[in-house]
Design an enzyme around this catalytic site. Sequence first.
Site, PDB file in Angstrom:
ATOM      1  N   LYS A 185      16.259  57.911  50.859  1.00 33.65           N
ATOM      2  CA  LYS A 185      17.395  57.304  50.157  1.00 33.65           C
ATOM      3  C   LYS A 185      17.163  55.801  49.991  1.00 33.65           C
ATOM      4  CE  LYS A 185      20.387  60.948  51.836  1.00 33.65           C
ATOM      5  NZ  LYS A 185      21.193  61.457  52.949  1.00 33.65           N
ATOM      6  N   GLN A 231      24.372  59.133  58.190  1.00 34.00           N
ATOM      7  CA  GLN A 231      23.526  60.330  58.077  1.00 34.00           C
ATOM      8  C   GLN A 231      24.012  61.431  59.028  1.00 34.00           C
ATOM      9  OE1 GLN A 231      21.004  60.902  55.793  1.00 34.00           O
ATOM     10  NE2 GLN A 231      20.989  62.966  56.622  1.00 34.00           N
ATOM     11  N   ASP A 285      29.382  58.878  49.749  1.00 32.65           N
ATOM     12  CA  ASP A 285      28.851  60.208  50.051  1.00 32.65           C
ATOM     13  C   ASP A 285      29.965  61.266  50.066  1.00 32.65           C
ATOM     14  OD1 ASP A 285      26.629  61.770  50.532  1.00 32.65           O
ATOM     15  OD2 ASP A 285      26.763  61.587  52.711  1.00 32.65           O
TER      16      ASP A 285
END
Length: 280
Positions: free
Chosen positions: A55, A99, A122
Amino acid sequence: MTAQTVILEVNRVATDMKEALKSRIDILAEKGIVPCLATILVGGDPSSATYVKMKGNACKRLGIKSIRIELPEHISTEELIAEIQKLNVDPSVHGILLQHPVPQHIDERAAFEAIRIEKDVDGVTTLGFAQNAFGFASFPSCTPAAILAIMDYYQIEMEGKHAVVIGRSPILGKPVSMMLLHRNATVTMCHSKTVNLEEMVRLADIVVAAVGKPNFIQGDWIKPGAAVLDAGYNAGNIGDVDYEACKDRASAITPVPAGVGPVTIATLLKHTVDAAEKLA
Ligand code: NAP
């Protein structure tokens, strides 16, 4: 393979999405703004470290700033939330990605909820999910949004179709079901307690696999002509769909690897640019 089967080349979708971001990043640069994504990695899980690195690299290639915060395995939930709150109030940070998964002793849900909604690129907060369910989320969860972007790119019709989603996780199965519903599909959500799963899948015009089990969806479960979207990514680069068996019956199918993943990353970059534009 039937003559009609379309292999959904998702790298093309991801490349087009990233190309479309370049001019928007240039316009922001004229205003002195560099979109910035902060990624947080807790502990040393090698797969998670790889995902975060991918990413970050994708950000750099496009001119998006990427801040990588690495926290030790033993950090507490409170300490992690304190780190998130620092990023929440930092005006140079436009998106925050924690994450998943974090070590088990951490309350992951509490940590996700600490992310300010304007920076939840996200789509992991419950507020973001609720907005997504109502059809007006700023930043829907990236993988579900990627699945819809692939279907739109290839003009796979959703309205009036029967979509069967296998998996109901908060980051994938549930939000993608809501998004398909908003596109006027009739949606059946399946999970580990579903009885007669195979029969459900046999009724599907659109199959979305989000199970986390390698080669789980079998070829003879697929109605001839169905579109098959495989979000799964298991050890050994294996999807949730038995690709070789399913591709003979599907009208369109995503391969694994080079499946939904690259579009998920492109979606994350798009959300970060969206967030920077909103702040500008
Ligand atoms: P997850 O949280 O483990 O959820 C798995 C879901 O599958 C659960 O809802 C579970 O049902 C259901 N399930 C498990 N066994 C089943 C069975 N035998 N029959 C029917 N349903 C069953 O997984 P996730 O985070 O959603 O991820 C799913 C897959 O997508 C994984 O392979 C993951 O690596 C991949 N993924 C890919 C991306 C990407 O960008 N490509 C992003 C995220 C995830 P219950 O709710 O009843 O337990």
